[in-house]
Design an enzyme around this catalytic site. Structure first.
Site, PDB file in Angstrom:
ATOM      1  N   THR A   1       0.655  -1.226   0.124  1.00  0.00           N
ATOM      2  CA  THR A   1      -0.348   0.630  -0.212  1.00  0.00           C
ATOM      3  C   THR A   1       1.086   1.410  -0.042  1.00  0.00           C
ATOM      4  OG1 THR A   1      -1.269  -1.214   0.971  1.00  0.00           O
ATOM      5  CG2 THR A   1      -1.622   1.045   1.672  1.00  0.00           C
TER       6      THR A   1
ATOM      7  N   ASP B   1      -7.374  -9.957   1.677  1.00  0.00           N
ATOM      8  CA  ASP B   1      -8.787  -9.635   2.707  1.00  0.00           C
ATOM      9  C   ASP B   1      -9.951 -10.186   2.720  1.00  0.00           C
ATOM     10  OD1 ASP B   1      -5.624  -7.995   3.216  1.00  0.00           O
ATOM     11  OD2 ASP B   1      -6.511  -6.029   2.149  1.00  0.00           O
TER      12      ASP B   1
ATOM     13  N   SER C   1     -11.388  -3.227   3.730  1.00  0.00           N
ATOM     14  CA  SER C   1     -10.083  -2.823   3.928  1.00  0.00           C
ATOM     15  C   SER C   1      -9.143  -2.117   5.433  1.00  0.00           C
ATOM     16  CB  SER C   1      -9.956  -2.415   2.672  1.00  0.00           C
ATOM     17  OG  SER C   1      -8.548  -1.229   2.613  1.00  0.00           O
ATOM     18  N   SER C   2      -8.749  -1.767   5.386  1.00  0.00           N
ATOM     19  CA  SER C   2      -7.791  -0.780   6.288  1.00  0.00           C
ATOM     20  C   SER C   2      -7.372   0.260   5.540  1.00  0.00           C
ATOM     21  CB  SER C   2      -6.747  -1.866   7.463  1.00  0.00           C
ATOM     22  OG  SER C   2      -7.185  -2.472   7.893  1.00  0.00           O
TER      23      SER C   2
ATOM     24  N   GLY D   1       0.406   0.217   5.632  1.00  0.00           N
ATOM     25  CA  GLY D   1       1.095  -0.576   6.965  1.00  0.00           C
ATOM     26  C   GLY D   1      -0.730  -1.675   7.249  1.00  0.00           C
TER      27      GLY D   1
HETATM   28  O1  DON Z   1      -6.731  -2.946   2.057  1.00  0.00           O
HETATM   29  C1  DON Z   1      -6.215  -3.514   3.471  1.00  0.00           C
HETATM   30  O2  DON Z   1      -6.375  -4.021   4.315  1.00  0.00           O
HETATM   31  C2  DON Z   1      -4.607  -4.384   3.579  1.00  0.00           C
HETATM   32  N1  DON Z   1      -4.578  -4.406   1.487  1.00  0.00           N
HETATM   33  C3  DON Z   1      -3.154  -2.982   3.322  1.00  0.00           C
HETATM   34  C4  DON Z   1      -2.143  -3.410   2.547  1.00  0.00           C
HETATM   35  C5  DON Z   1      -1.025  -1.988   3.254  1.00  0.00           C
HETATM   36  O3  DON Z   1      -1.285  -1.242   3.561  1.00  0.00           O
HETATM   37  C6  DON Z   1       0.199  -2.937   2.876  1.00  0.00           C
HETATM   38  N2  DON Z   1       1.405  -1.462   3.180  1.00  0.00           N
HETATM   39  N3  DON Z   1       1.891  -2.097   3.188  1.00  0.00           N
END
Ligand code: DON
Length: 585
Positions: free
Chosen positions: A391, A433, A462-463, A484
């Site tokens: 991300t 996810d 999603s976060s 993150g």
């Molecule tokens: O959408 C989400 O919650 C995850 N796919 C986010 C992944 C992410 O933040 C990767 N980064 N380090």
């Protein structure tokens, strides 16, 4: 710990525009080599600013603003540029969220999260024995959700952009075809993942060196096939990606590796405009992402949970503040596990979950002198919704006052590690996810529920938490977000409270060591530079404290308004990722 027992009846309302006091810090200035960053000052500007995950992309965004583009134009250009220069996270093969607040005060959000292919099923990641098959939801073709980024960026441009699309994609084409010099971090990441890339012939072809000679900083990196993908988008818009040659290449790649995405899935994909999730924190308005984002709800819950306390007095990363924050986090994540999913498929009780009385009831079991083990915390039952009622993140402010926050992702670093042969871009592993295996942690250690089960066409919870804060006069004052995984939510929470409650400058706020709790596992994670004295005090309180490597990369802009109405922009780029760059003019 006594102060915690005395929540303020009337929370201290801090004037954001004139932060005077800085919280008592739990960490000595400058402790920890690269996570405090207290020596760095925020980048300052007055007209426009871009803070993004790679200097090449920040430069592209800044140029668009200087050429008369608005914040959405810059966001589109940065999105395409990052797809070239940040292949571990920037993408056309993933998805994300965009949050925008316009000069007239209206705000909106765009959901371009990946969707489960039509042939996806709830048990697709389980083996014959009903047990999850290791890695199936994270690596390879089955892990890939239908990409949403191109639909999202094009939709944002069509609705709110000002400059011609070609002008916004051109810099990305130039970077792809003309090449750009790899930074130290770029080269390191490509070398680090070499073994995993070799498992997929197309990935090996595009992203490993032929003679095992590692990539070096300064080396020019070109991506001609990706350049051609971008040209097709420039020339044919969404049809240039979701139909025609690029779509054929994606479907061929799926067939080669046993993936599910079909032409019909690609054609059906649409970005969805969604209402912004709005809450209040100490008189400021918080604009953030609603479902299928989970971060907005959790952020508002955590802010409401700590609001009765004087965080300025409690300090940053002190035992008292971390204990309170950790207890707020575990309750929010218990609710996330139970309730969150795609609102197009399940009822997400957003209003109930963020209701202040509900959150206060959830915090009724909070004890200042001991932990509340996660095993004793059940997800709550929110009141019914009242009627009617790896991300990367980048933040942009333009000259007219429009503010845009974009978080987009391919999930893990380099996503599913699969590159579309002939197209040269990485595909996401966003299927992980979903609740890929009930009761089992996903890549981010999250245990999730039935609401987030794989359903054809649904988008995984999603976060990602792009967020904009308005002050009590209704002016945008802070724009931020982070990568993150699950730690995005707690990262955003800490930057918001450090800035709003403590008047910490934005560069320091994104740099300070952070902590994280997500209900299950019942562990409080702290970054290496987190103060030892606080750790010891928390362990004495009953917390299990684990040191983890640094997490998140918060890229934020603080906007200050002078007496004459003149704005000053302050950019905070997270030093945890050395590519992150704030540029203004
Ligand atoms: O959408 C989400 O919650 C995850 N796919 C986010 C992944 C992410 O933040 C990767 N980064 N380090």
């Amino acid at each position: 710990m006594r102060r915690l027992a005395l929540p303020l009846v009337f929370p201290l309302l801090l004037l954001l525009t004139a932060p005077t006091s800085a919280c008592r810090a739990g960490a000595p200035e400058g402790s920890g080599p690269d996570t405090t960053g207290t020596a760095q000052r925020p980048v300052q500007a007055s007209r426009g600013m871009v803070v993004a995950g790679h200097a090449e992309a920040s430069r592209v965004g800044l140029a668009v603003l200087q050429e008369g583009g608005n914040a959405v134009d810059a966001a589109v250009a940065v999105g395409f540029a990052l797809a070239v220069v940040l292949p571990n996270a920037g993408n056309v093969g993933g998805g994300g969220f965009l949050l925008a607040r316009f000069p007239d005060g209206t705000a909106t959000s765009l959901d371009f999260r990946e969707a489960a292919p039509g042939a996806a099923t709830a048990d697709m990641f389980l083996g014959e024995d009903g047990e999850p098959v290791d890695g199936r939801s994270r690596l390879g073709h089955l892990a890939v959700g239908v990409p949403g980024t191109v639909a999202g960026l094009l939709e944002a441009h069509a609705r709110w952009g000002r400059l011609p699309l070609a002008q916004l994609i051109e810099p990305a084409i130039r970077l792809a075809e003309g090449g750009y010099p790899l930074t130290r971090r770029d080269a390191h990441l490509l070398n680090y993942y070499r073994e995993e890339f070799l498992a997929y012939p197309s990935t090996a072809r595009y992203f490993t060196t032929s003679d095992a000679h590692p990539y070096a900083a300064g080396e020019a990196f070109t991506q001609r096939d990706l350049g051609a993908v971008l040209r097709r988008i420039r020339d044919d818009g969404r049809d240039g990606f979701y139909r025609g040659r690029t779509a054929d290449l994606i479907v061929a790649e799926m067939r080669r590796g046993g993936g599910l995405i079909t032409h019909a899935d690609l054609e059906a994909y649409r970005a969805i405009e969604r209402p912004v999730l709005v809450g209040r924190y100490r008189g400021n308005r918080v604009l953030t992402m609603g479902p299928p984002g989970t971060g907005g709800i959790a952020l508002l819950q955590m802010l409401r949970a700590v609001e009765p306390y004087d965080l300025n007095e409690l300090g940053i990363n002190t035992p008292e503040a971390t204990h309170l924050g950790g207890e707020a986090m575990r309750r929010a994540f218990a609710d996330r596990a139970r309730w969150l999913g795609d609102p197009g498929f399940v009822d997400v009780p957003t209003a109930g979950l963020t209701d202040s009385l509900y959150v206060r009831r959830r915090m009724a079991t909070f004890r200042p002198d001991r932990t509340t083990p996660s095993a004793t915390i059940e997800p709550g039952t929110p009141p019914p919704t009242p009627e009617g009622s790896e991300t990367t993140h980048y933040s942009i402010v333009d000259e007219d006052g429009a503010v845009v926050a974009v978080t987009y992702t391919i999930n893990d670093y380099f996503g599913a590690k699969v590159v579309v042969d002939g197209a040269g871009f990485f595909l996401n592993d966003e299927m992980d996810d979903f609740t890929a295996a009930p009761g089992r942690p996903n890549l981010w250690g999250l245990i999730q529920g039935e609401n987030n089960a794989v359903r054809p066409g649904a988008r995984p919870a999603s976060s990602m938490t792009p967020t904009i804060i308005e002050d009590r006069q209704g002016r945008p004052v802070l724009v931020l977000g982070s990568p993150g995984g699950s730690r995005i939510i707690t990262t955003v929470f800490q930057v918001v409270t450090d800035v709003l409650d403590c008047g910490i400058d934005v560069q320091t706020a994104v740099s300070l060591p952070r902590f994280h709790h997500q209900w299950m596992p019942d562990v409080l994670e702290v970054e290496p530079a987190f103060p030892d004295e606080t750790r010891a005090a928390l362990e004495a309180l009953g917390w299990t404290v684990n040191e983890v490597s640094t997490f998140g990369a918060a890229d934020a802009i603080l906007i200050e308004y002078g007496a004459n109405g003149r704005r000053r922009l302050y950019g905070g780029a997270d030093p945890r990722r050395e590519n992150d760059t704030a540029l203004g003019y």
